[in-house]
Design a protein around this motif. Structure first.
Motif, PDB file in Angstrom:
ATOM      1  N   VAL A   1      14.539   6.149 -12.143  1.00 60.68           N
ATOM      2  CA  VAL A   1      15.199   5.209 -11.224  1.00 60.68           C
ATOM      3  C   VAL A   1      14.366   5.026  -9.959  1.00 60.68           C
ATOM      4  CG1 VAL A   1      17.215   4.888  -9.719  1.00 60.68           C
ATOM      5  CG2 VAL A   1      17.529   5.578 -12.099  1.00 60.68           C
ATOM      6  N   MET A   2      13.880   6.117  -9.390  1.00 57.94           N
ATOM      7  CA  MET A   2      13.063   6.023  -8.171  1.00 57.94           C
ATOM      8  C   MET A   2      11.811   5.180  -8.414  1.00 57.94           C
ATOM      9  SD  MET A   2      13.468   9.973  -6.826  1.00 57.94           S
ATOM     10  CE  MET A   2      11.940   9.948  -5.946  1.00 57.94           C
TER      11      MET A   2
ATOM     12  N   MET B   1       0.824  -1.209   0.000  1.00 54.99           N
ATOM     13  CA  MET B   1       0.000   0.000   0.000  1.00 54.99           C
ATOM     14  C   MET B   1       0.858   1.259   0.000  1.00 54.99           C
ATOM     15  SD  MET B   1      -3.128  -0.906  -0.261  1.00 54.99           S
ATOM     16  CE  MET B   1      -3.737   0.748  -0.115  1.00 54.99           C
ATOM     17  N   ALA B   2       1.973   1.237   0.725  1.00 53.01           N
ATOM     18  CA  ALA B   2       2.861   2.404   0.725  1.00 53.01           C
ATOM     19  C   ALA B   2       3.299   2.713  -0.710  1.00 53.01           C
ATOM     20  CB  ALA B   2       4.075   2.141   1.616  1.00 53.01           C
ATOM     21  N   GLY B   3       3.659   1.674  -1.458  1.00 54.54           N
ATOM     22  CA  GLY B   3       4.051   1.868  -2.852  1.00 54.54           C
ATOM     23  C   GLY B   3       2.896   2.331  -3.724  1.00 54.54           C
ATOM     24  N   LEU B   4       1.720   1.759  -3.503  1.00 56.71           N
ATOM     25  CA  LEU B   4       0.554   2.145  -4.307  1.00 56.71           C
ATOM     26  C   LEU B   4       0.140   3.591  -4.044  1.00 56.71           C
ATOM     27  CD1 LEU B   4      -1.552  -1.135  -4.026  1.00 56.71           C
ATOM     28  CD2 LEU B   4      -0.440  -0.237  -6.078  1.00 56.71           C
ATOM     29  N   PHE B   5       0.401   4.078  -2.835  1.00 61.14           N
ATOM     30  CA  PHE B   5       0.112   5.485  -2.524  1.00 61.14           C
ATOM     31  C   PHE B   5       1.202   6.408  -3.080  1.00 61.14           C
ATOM     32  CE2 PHE B   5      -2.235   3.940   1.469  1.00 61.14           C
ATOM     33  CZ  PHE B   5      -3.463   4.012   0.846  1.00 61.14           C
TER      34      PHE B   5
ATOM     35  N   ARG C   1      -2.582  16.319 -12.721  1.00 66.55           N
ATOM     36  CA  ARG C   1      -3.941  16.278 -12.139  1.00 66.55           C
ATOM     37  C   ARG C   1      -4.556  14.891 -12.296  1.00 66.55           C
ATOM     38  NH1 ARG C   1      -9.298  16.850 -12.534  1.00 66.55           N
ATOM     39  NH2 ARG C   1     -10.415  18.491 -11.461  1.00 66.55           N
ATOM     40  N   GLN C   2      -4.376  14.277 -13.453  1.00 65.12           N
ATOM     41  CA  GLN C   2      -4.926  12.927 -13.670  1.00 65.12           C
ATOM     42  C   GLN C   2      -4.263  11.915 -12.734  1.00 65.12           C
ATOM     43  OE1 GLN C   2      -4.178  13.188 -17.926  1.00 65.12           O
ATOM     44  NE2 GLN C   2      -6.358  12.813 -18.313  1.00 65.12           N
ATOM     45  N   TYR C   3      -2.945  12.041 -12.542  1.00 67.59           N
ATOM     46  CA  TYR C   3      -2.271  11.133 -11.597  1.00 67.59           C
ATOM     47  C   TYR C   3      -2.728  11.385 -10.163  1.00 67.59           C
ATOM     48  CZ  TYR C   3       0.796   9.171 -15.131  1.00 67.59           C
ATOM     49  OH  TYR C   3       1.288   8.505 -16.228  1.00 67.59           O
ATOM     50  N   ARG C   4      -3.007  12.648  -9.822  1.00 73.33           N
ATOM     51  CA  ARG C   4      -3.530  12.947  -8.485  1.00 73.33           C
ATOM     52  C   ARG C   4      -4.878  12.253  -8.285  1.00 73.33           C
ATOM     53  NH1 ARG C   4      -1.199  17.920  -9.620  1.00 73.33           N
ATOM     54  NH2 ARG C   4       0.367  18.516  -8.089  1.00 73.33           N
ATOM     55  N   MET C   5      -5.712  12.294  -9.298  1.00 76.08           N
ATOM     56  CA  MET C   5      -7.028  11.640  -9.208  1.00 76.08           C
ATOM     57  C   MET C   5      -6.863  10.120  -9.079  1.00 76.08           C
ATOM     58  SD  MET C   5      -9.107  14.072 -11.896  1.00 76.08           S
ATOM     59  CE  MET C   5     -10.311  12.836 -12.226  1.00 76.08           C
TER      60      MET C   5
ATOM     61  N   ARG D   1       2.070   9.564  -6.816  1.00 77.53           N
ATOM     62  CA  ARG D   1       2.582  10.874  -6.397  1.00 77.53           C
ATOM     63  C   ARG D   1       3.916  11.149  -7.085  1.00 77.53           C
ATOM     64  NH1 ARG D   1       0.489  15.308  -5.191  1.00 77.53           N
ATOM     65  NH2 ARG D   1      -1.126  14.000  -4.330  1.00 77.53           N
ATOM     66  N   LEU D   2       4.763  10.124  -7.200  1.00 77.89           N
ATOM     67  CA  LEU D   2       6.013  10.294  -7.955  1.00 77.89           C
ATOM     68  C   LEU D   2       5.721  10.655  -9.411  1.00 77.89           C
ATOM     69  CD1 LEU D   2       8.432   7.429  -6.816  1.00 77.89           C
ATOM     70  CD2 LEU D   2       8.740   9.889  -6.535  1.00 77.89           C
ATOM     71  N   PHE D   3       4.693  10.040  -9.975  1.00 80.14           N
ATOM     72  CA  PHE D   3       4.318  10.353 -11.359  1.00 80.14           C
ATOM     73  C   PHE D   3       3.884  11.818 -11.488  1.00 80.14           C
ATOM     74  CE2 PHE D   3       3.030   5.693 -12.457  1.00 80.14           C
ATOM     75  CZ  PHE D   3       4.362   5.334 -12.528  1.00 80.14           C
ATOM     76  N   VAL D   4       3.176  12.329 -10.475  1.00 78.80           N
ATOM     77  CA  VAL D   4       2.776  13.741 -10.481  1.00 78.80           C
ATOM     78  C   VAL D   4       4.027  14.613 -10.564  1.00 78.80           C
ATOM     79  CG1 VAL D   4       1.789  15.618  -9.089  1.00 78.80           C
ATOM     80  CG2 VAL D   4       0.602  13.407  -9.228  1.00 78.80           C
TER      81      VAL D   4
END
Length: 151
Positions: A55-56, A26-30, A127-131, A34-37
């Motif tokens: 890399v991250m 779940m930590a990764g899924l959250f 914005r789409q990644y935030r959603m 956010r990294l993509f944003v």
């Protein structure tokens, strides 16, 4: 000791392992959306950021999320086959199961978005990644409520 006794003996270990793996997954899924944003919004401004984000994202996917999802599934399936743990006449195992499958689909969707970034083909906005970052939260709520209330 027969198989049922063995399953009951190992059940607390499987449950503990399952909970720890779920937390990691779940930590990764959250965090990955956010990294993509940040990848979308910052890498456009500073070109040197792109390789760092790649890399991250890759390490998060391969080193944390993939193993955590596999352990989550294996420990979860072990608990499901332990006699008497799941009451299949109730709704909760089905709502949890569908939600876990949806969570796995979301994980794979994130893998494909990372590949888009690697290939320079990302089409989504910050914005789409935030959603999309809300998807694991909604699924987590359904899973937790299903397991705790067992309706």
């Amino acid at each position: 000791m027969d198989l049922t006794d063995l399953l009951y003996t190992l059940y607390p270990y499987a449950k503990s392992l399952h909970i720890m793996a779920v937390i990691s997954w779940m930590a990764g899924l959250f965090y990955l959306p956010r990294l993509f944003v940040y990848h979308v919004e910052q890498a456009e401004k500073v070109q040197e950021c792109k390789p760092v984000f790649l890399v991250m994202e890759d390490k998060l996917l391969r080193v944390i999320m993939r193993p955590a999802s596999v352990v989550t599934w294996l420990a979860g399936l072990f608990m499901v086959i332990t006699p008497g743990i799941v009451d299949w006449s109730t709704l909760w195992p089905y709502t949890k199961g569908v939600s876990v499958i949806a969570m796995t689909w979301f994980h794979h969707w994130l893998i494909y978005r990372h590949k888009d970034f690697e290939r320079g083909r990302n089409k989504l906005t910050g914005r789409q990644y935030r959603m999309m970052n809300e998807v694991p939260t909604v699924l987590m709520v359904v899973i937790v409520v299903s397991v705790i209330f067992k309706f």
